[in-house]
Write a protein that holds these residues in place. Structure first.
Motif, PDB file in Angstrom:
ATOM      1  N   GLU A  24      -1.164  -2.551  -0.249  1.00 14.37           N
ATOM      2  CA  GLU A  24      -0.966  -2.092  -1.615  1.00 14.37           C
ATOM      3  C   GLU A  24       0.171  -2.884  -2.246  1.00 14.37           C
ATOM      4  OE1 GLU A  24       0.376   1.992  -1.766  1.00 14.37           O
ATOM      5  OE2 GLU A  24       1.741   1.724  -0.101  1.00 14.37           O
ATOM      6  N   MET A  75      -7.874  -3.576  -5.660  1.00 17.34           N
ATOM      7  CA  MET A  75      -7.143  -3.131  -4.476  1.00 17.34           C
ATOM      8  C   MET A  75      -8.067  -2.567  -3.387  1.00 17.34           C
ATOM      9  SD  MET A  75      -4.287  -4.058  -5.689  1.00 17.34           S
ATOM     10  CE  MET A  75      -3.378  -3.752  -4.180  1.00 17.34           C
ATOM     11  N   THR A 116      -8.814  -0.737 -11.397  1.00 11.45           N
ATOM     12  CA  THR A 116      -7.959  -1.659 -10.641  1.00 11.45           C
ATOM     13  C   THR A 116      -7.782  -1.169  -9.203  1.00 11.45           C
ATOM     14  OG1 THR A 116      -6.777  -2.373 -12.602  1.00 11.45           O
ATOM     15  CG2 THR A 116      -5.654  -2.711 -10.512  1.00 11.45           C
ATOM     16  N   ARG A 117      -7.555   0.133  -9.067  1.00  9.50           N
ATOM     17  CA  ARG A 117      -7.412   0.685  -7.716  1.00  9.50           C
ATOM     18  C   ARG A 117      -8.682   0.432  -6.895  1.00  9.50           C
ATOM     19  NH1 ARG A 117      -3.327   4.292  -6.472  1.00  9.50           N
ATOM     20  NH2 ARG A 117      -1.865   4.674  -8.162  1.00  9.50           N
ATOM     21  N   PHE A 143     -10.011   2.974   1.281  1.00  9.15           N
ATOM     22  CA  PHE A 143      -8.845   3.682   1.811  1.00  9.15           C
ATOM     23  C   PHE A 143      -9.305   4.592   2.955  1.00  9.15           C
ATOM     24  CE2 PHE A 143      -6.087   7.356   2.010  1.00  9.15           C
ATOM     25  CZ  PHE A 143      -4.820   6.792   1.991  1.00  9.15           C
ATOM     26  N   PRO A 144      -8.603   4.735   4.066  1.00  6.56           N
ATOM     27  CA  PRO A 144      -7.267   4.207   4.339  1.00  6.56           C
ATOM     28  C   PRO A 144      -7.240   2.821   5.009  1.00  6.56           C
ATOM     29  CG  PRO A 144      -7.843   5.791   6.032  1.00  6.56           C
ATOM     30  CD  PRO A 144      -9.010   5.709   5.085  1.00  6.56           C
ATOM     31  N   GLU A 145      -8.407   2.207   5.198  1.00  2.77           N
ATOM     32  CA  GLU A 145      -8.373   0.860   5.789  1.00  2.77           C
ATOM     33  C   GLU A 145      -7.560  -0.054   4.871  1.00  2.77           C
ATOM     34  OE1 GLU A 145     -12.188  -1.044   5.945  1.00  2.77           O
ATOM     35  OE2 GLU A 145     -11.294  -2.929   6.609  1.00  2.77           O
ATOM     36  N   TYR A 146      -7.802   0.078   3.572  1.00  4.71           N
ATOM     37  CA  TYR A 146      -6.962  -0.573   2.576  1.00  4.71           C
ATOM     38  C   TYR A 146      -5.928   0.445   2.123  1.00  4.71           C
ATOM     39  CZ  TYR A 146      -9.953  -4.701   2.271  1.00  4.71           C
ATOM     40  OH  TYR A 146     -10.616  -5.867   2.551  1.00  4.71           O
ATOM     41  N   ASP A 147      -4.733  -0.043   1.804  1.00  7.16           N
ATOM     42  CA  ASP A 147      -3.620   0.889   1.571  1.00  7.16           C
ATOM     43  C   ASP A 147      -3.673   1.676   0.264  1.00  7.16           C
ATOM     44  OD1 ASP A 147      -2.473   0.145   3.938  1.00  7.16           O
ATOM     45  OD2 ASP A 147      -1.086  -1.309   3.062  1.00  7.16           O
ATOM     46  N   THR A 148      -4.319   1.119  -0.750  1.00 11.16           N
ATOM     47  CA  THR A 148      -4.235   1.736  -2.074  1.00 11.16           C
ATOM     48  C   THR A 148      -5.213   2.902  -2.209  1.00 11.16           C
ATOM     49  OG1 THR A 148      -3.703  -0.421  -2.974  1.00 11.16           O
ATOM     50  CG2 THR A 148      -4.326   1.268  -4.559  1.00 11.16           C
ATOM     51  N   PRO A 149      -4.700   4.096  -2.487  1.00 10.67           N
ATOM     52  CA  PRO A 149      -5.608   5.238  -2.634  1.00 10.67           C
ATOM     53  C   PRO A 149      -6.280   5.270  -4.006  1.00 10.67           C
ATOM     54  CG  PRO A 149      -3.328   5.959  -2.851  1.00 10.67           C
ATOM     55  CD  PRO A 149      -3.283   4.469  -2.627  1.00 10.67           C
ATOM     56  N   VAL A 150      -7.436   5.915  -4.060  1.00 13.10           N
ATOM     57  CA  VAL A 150      -8.128   6.162  -5.322  1.00 13.10           C
ATOM     58  C   VAL A 150      -8.115   7.663  -5.533  1.00 13.10           C
ATOM     59  CG1 VAL A 150     -10.321   5.993  -6.539  1.00 13.10           C
ATOM     60  CG2 VAL A 150      -9.641   4.194  -4.981  1.00 13.10           C
ATOM     61  N   PHE A 189      -0.113  11.130  -5.281  1.00  9.14           N
ATOM     62  CA  PHE A 189      -0.887  10.648  -4.131  1.00  9.14           C
ATOM     63  C   PHE A 189      -0.279  11.126  -2.810  1.00  9.14           C
ATOM     64  CE2 PHE A 189      -2.056   7.820  -7.570  1.00  9.14           C
ATOM     65  CZ  PHE A 189      -3.434   7.804  -7.440  1.00  9.14           C
ATOM     66  N   LEU A 237      -3.566   1.976  12.073  1.00  8.04           N
ATOM     67  CA  LEU A 237      -3.603   1.104  10.893  1.00  8.04           C
ATOM     68  C   LEU A 237      -2.544   0.033  11.066  1.00  8.04           C
ATOM     69  CD1 LEU A 237      -3.683   3.133   7.570  1.00  8.04           C
ATOM     70  CD2 LEU A 237      -5.432   1.629   8.465  1.00  8.04           C
ATOM     71  N   LYS A 296      -4.935  -6.338   3.057  1.00 11.38           N
ATOM     72  CA  LYS A 296      -5.456  -5.013   2.716  1.00 11.38           C
ATOM     73  C   LYS A 296      -4.349  -4.120   2.141  1.00 11.38           C
ATOM     74  CE  LYS A 296      -9.108  -5.253   6.165  1.00 11.38           C
ATOM     75  NZ  LYS A 296      -9.688  -4.706   7.396  1.00 11.38           N
TER      76      LYS A 296
END
Lengths: 278, 472
Positions: A44, B275, B270-271, B280-287, A261, A277, A42
């Motif tokens: 980045e 990704m 892509t984000r 997010f935030p469970e997945y790290d990449t923000p949109v 961000f 997390l 999960k």
């Protein structure tokens, strides 16, 4: 691939060095190159500059400042753990040619990235003058490593605990005044430092490069997140950089874009610290 | 077709859809797919022409007539096998091909306005087959040509052209290794096309089926960087296919274009897609968040971006296009879906500048009103500015979907590759062979941004040429 061979704390809870098994990257890595890594399913993708590479051992060295969730998570990893995805070497390498004296200016964690560039210049037969700075002596990285590959290492600290008291660019200026033979200046560090390097070096008419650390997603020239304004044009740090002619870079815009961000980064870090997390 | 005959034609069986309001907040696939009854009914409308023209409209030569006949008889396996003869990715094509410009355009029923829904039928056959067939069955001993480990071909990039090439060659006993720069294979099918149009599980299924044909997928390899062409030949690969796709996103070089809040469609998608930024935030990449979103461009990527923004909570999404609705390059179906969902069009407009607050955060943009002038080289009427007619839109998120340029990573490091006048890799139109011996290329790296199926067609042509060279 991706196995952490050695972990060395450079500044406790702030900066760590990792030696990572990556034979294919080590075989090709040149000064100025970076890798993109992802730590978990999960996770980045983050870019980190290659601080050193040993093609014979098949290892690369990375140095990171713990500044967000991903670097904090990376710092929980131990020797023997494996980085899930590791891709590189990426970016255009520094163009290094034998040309005389090169001033390598580094600040903060940027000194680690600078190391590989200084080493490349040293191996090419250039006279390497490393000019490095930090807030205080305890926060100064890579001085012993740079001493091995530099003809001279000049130091500044904000508090005067080592070397010149003040800014690293003051030391650079002083050196440029006394040595007219400097052919190139390379600056790697925080954006304000690089902006200052550009300003200090400009009157001397010396080729001056800076290595930009803009936000990346893929790191392979697809998304445009890393775009920077160089000479009034959009350029992409991941495939056209990360090094650009210092006098042409819009540093204010770079500073601004690095904040894009900020709130999400903060949220993610706070959840991680609360252990909500992984 | 005479008037009388027209009246006899039964209309197409309509596609079951998720409700337009309901789907606005979710990423589930919008078009739900035919049931068996619906598919057989639609297949029953096919005239089974003596001289079929549908196949001529297909870039990968699918024998539409034959598979539809088999489907009409409920021989789903036969229908699937017929499609697979020439198409490695039927579940994907059935979803994202612009059939209205291809097989359904050349269908003899087209003049009635009710051509056979070939795309929907293809999708039904593929989905049904995958749903009822285990991977083992799929590669049962009978169907498999033994793969010759010494006859190796490398494909760089894992998008539609490479996947098609891999499928074709593997079925003919060639060992294919696919090198992908990102951490998961699929290329644009993964990072570009959103879940609601092409579920990731469908892409994964097609990739798994290639793995069953002993195709290897190697991720985190960047063509020209971590793997170079001469090295691949040294390692024993007999041919290399370059399917690296398009590259850097285009921007318009307008004032304020680098403000926070302006993203390329590539980055935004892509984000979200690759990704999983929408988690997010469970997945790290923000949109980047956006309540009042403006998408610049009129193609499928613009529609995908707009519909994605809507699903991520935008209150208002406008698509700005410099020509009119009729000239939009997006698939008609995508445009219709977008409009149903509440996307607004701002036609005959083009951005002039972007403006933000003192933190550099976008808050509005200024646009130029356009009108259509004389036709340009593309045959479309050229948009020209109406002097002095500008207007302002408030916006907190702008997505630039104005195309992509050539990918420079490979060409930077492989100067031997001859480029065409547009900066893309030159390749023989018949075989896809480049200026380098036994190096072939296809898809967006040759043509610039185009469709999935065109890339697949190129992959297929190169695969055919490579096979001929390897096996004579």
């Amino acid at each position: 691939m991706g196995k952490i061979i050695q972990k060395r704390v450079l500044i406790p809870e702030r900066v760590t060095e990792m030696t990572v098994e990556a034979p294919m990257i080590a075989a090709r890595a040149k000064p100025g190159n970076f890798v993109v890594m992802r730590l978990h399913m999960k996770g980045e993708r983050i870019p980190l500059t290659i601080a050193d590479a040993d093609p014979e051992k098949g290892q690369i060295v990375i140095v990171y400042l713990i500044m967000g969730k991903t670097t904090a998570l990376l710092d929980t990893m131990k020797e023997g753990d494996v980085i899930l995805d590791l891709c590189g070497p990426l970016g255009r390498p520094t163009s290094i040619k034998k040309q005389g004296t090169v001033a390598c200016v580094g600040g903060g964690t940027g000194i680690a990235a600078l190391h590989h560039i200084a080493k490349g210049n040293f191996q090419a037969g250039n006279k390497v003058v490393s000019v490095i700075g930090a807030r205080s002596r305890d926060l100064l990285l890579f001085k012993p490593e740079l001493e091995k590959i530099s003809h001279e290492v000049l130091v500044s600290t904000d508090d005067g605990s080592l070397g010149h008291k003040g800014m690293v660019t003051e030391v650079l200026q002083e050196y440029l005044d006394r040595d007219p033979e400097v052919k190139e200046v390379i600056g790697v560090g925080p954006v304000p430092m690089m902006r200052s390097v550009a300003k200090v070096a400009q009157p001397y008419n010396i080729r001056t490069l800076v290595s930009l650390n803009s936000i990346m997603v893929d790191g392979i020239g697809m998304c445009g997140s890393c775009r920077v304004n160089v000479g009034g044009e959009i350029r992409f740090a991941c495939v056209e950089g990360p090094e650009f002619e210092a006098s042409q870079v819009d540093f204010d815009e770079l500073m601004m874009r690095l904040q894009a961000f900020r709130s999400q980064e903060k949220e993610s870090m706070e959840l991680f610290e609360k252990k909500e997390l992984s | 077709m005479p008037e009388k005959a027209k009246k006899k034609i039964r209309p197409r069986v309509s596609m079951p859809m998720l409700d337009a309001v309901e789907r606005g907040g979710m990423f589930s696939e919008v078009a739900l797919g035919y049931s068996l009854e619906q598919a057989v009914a639609e297949a029953g409308r096919c005239l089974q022409c003596k001289k079929p023209t549908c196949i001529k409209g297909c870039p990968v030569d699918v024998d539409c007539k034959s598979f539809i006949r088999l489907l009409g008889r409920k021989d789903l396996e036969g229908a699937f096998a017929k499609i697979k003869e020439t198409n490695s990715l039927p579940a994907i094509c059935g979803r994202v091909c612009p059939q209205e410009n291809q097989c359904e355009k050349t269908c003899k029923l087209r003049p009635t306005g009710q051509p056979i829904a070939i795309g929907r039928l293809e999708r039904f056959v593929a989905d049904n087959y995958y749903a009822h067939t285990s991977c083992e069955e799929e590669t049962g001993a009978e169907a498999c040509v033994p793969v010759d480990e010494n006859l190796r071909v490398a494909a760089i990039g894992s998008g539609p052209s490479s996947l098609t090439l891999a499928g074709y060659l593997a079925a003919n006993g060639v060992k294919v290794s696919v090198f992908e720069a990102l951490h998961s294979p699929g290329g644009v099918l993964l990072y570009g096309i959103p879940e609601f149009r092409l579920p990731k599980s469908v892409v994964q299924r097609e990739i798994d089926s290639l793995k069953n044909l002993q195709v290897d997928f190697l991720c985190n390899y960047v063509g020209g960087k971590s793997v170079t062409l001469p090295e691949l030949f040294q390692q024993g690969y007999k041919a290399v296919f370059l399917g690296v796709g398009a590259g850097l996103p285009r921007f318009m070089n307008l004032p304020g274009e680098n403000l926070i809040g302006i993203y390329s469609a590539n980055e935004y998608l892509t984000r979200v897609n690759l990704m999983f930024g929408y988690k997010f935030p469970e997945y790290d990449t923000p949109v980047p968040p956006g309540r009042n979103v403006v998408v610049i461009g009129g193609g499928n990527v613009a529609m995908d971006s707009a519909r994605t923004a809507l699903r991520l909570g935008a209150k208002r999404v406008r698509v700005v296009y410099r020509r009119t609705k009729g000239e939009m390059p997006a698939r008609q179906e995508e445009l219709e879906h977008a409009l149903e969902e509440g996307i607004e069009l701002e036609i005959l407009s083009s951005p002039l500048s972007f403006h933000g607050d003192d933190q550099g955060v976008l808050n509005k943009m200024v646009l130029q009103r356009m009108e259509l002038g004389r036709p340009d080289e593309s045959g479309r009427r050229k948009p020209v500015p109406i002097e002095g007619d500008t207007f302002t839109l408030d916006t907190d998120l702008v997505i630039m979907a104005v195309g992509t340029g050539a990918n420079m990573v490979l060409t930077q490091t492989t100067p031997e590759l001859e480029l065409n006048e547009r900066g893309y890799v030159w390749a023989d139109p018949e075989t896809g062979e480049t200026s380098m011996n036994m190096v072939f290329a296809g898809g967006d790296i040759v043509t610039g941004a185009a469709t999935v199926v065109e890339a697949m067609g190129a992959g297929r042509r190169s695969a055919r040429a490579i096979l001929q060279r390897l096996k004579g």
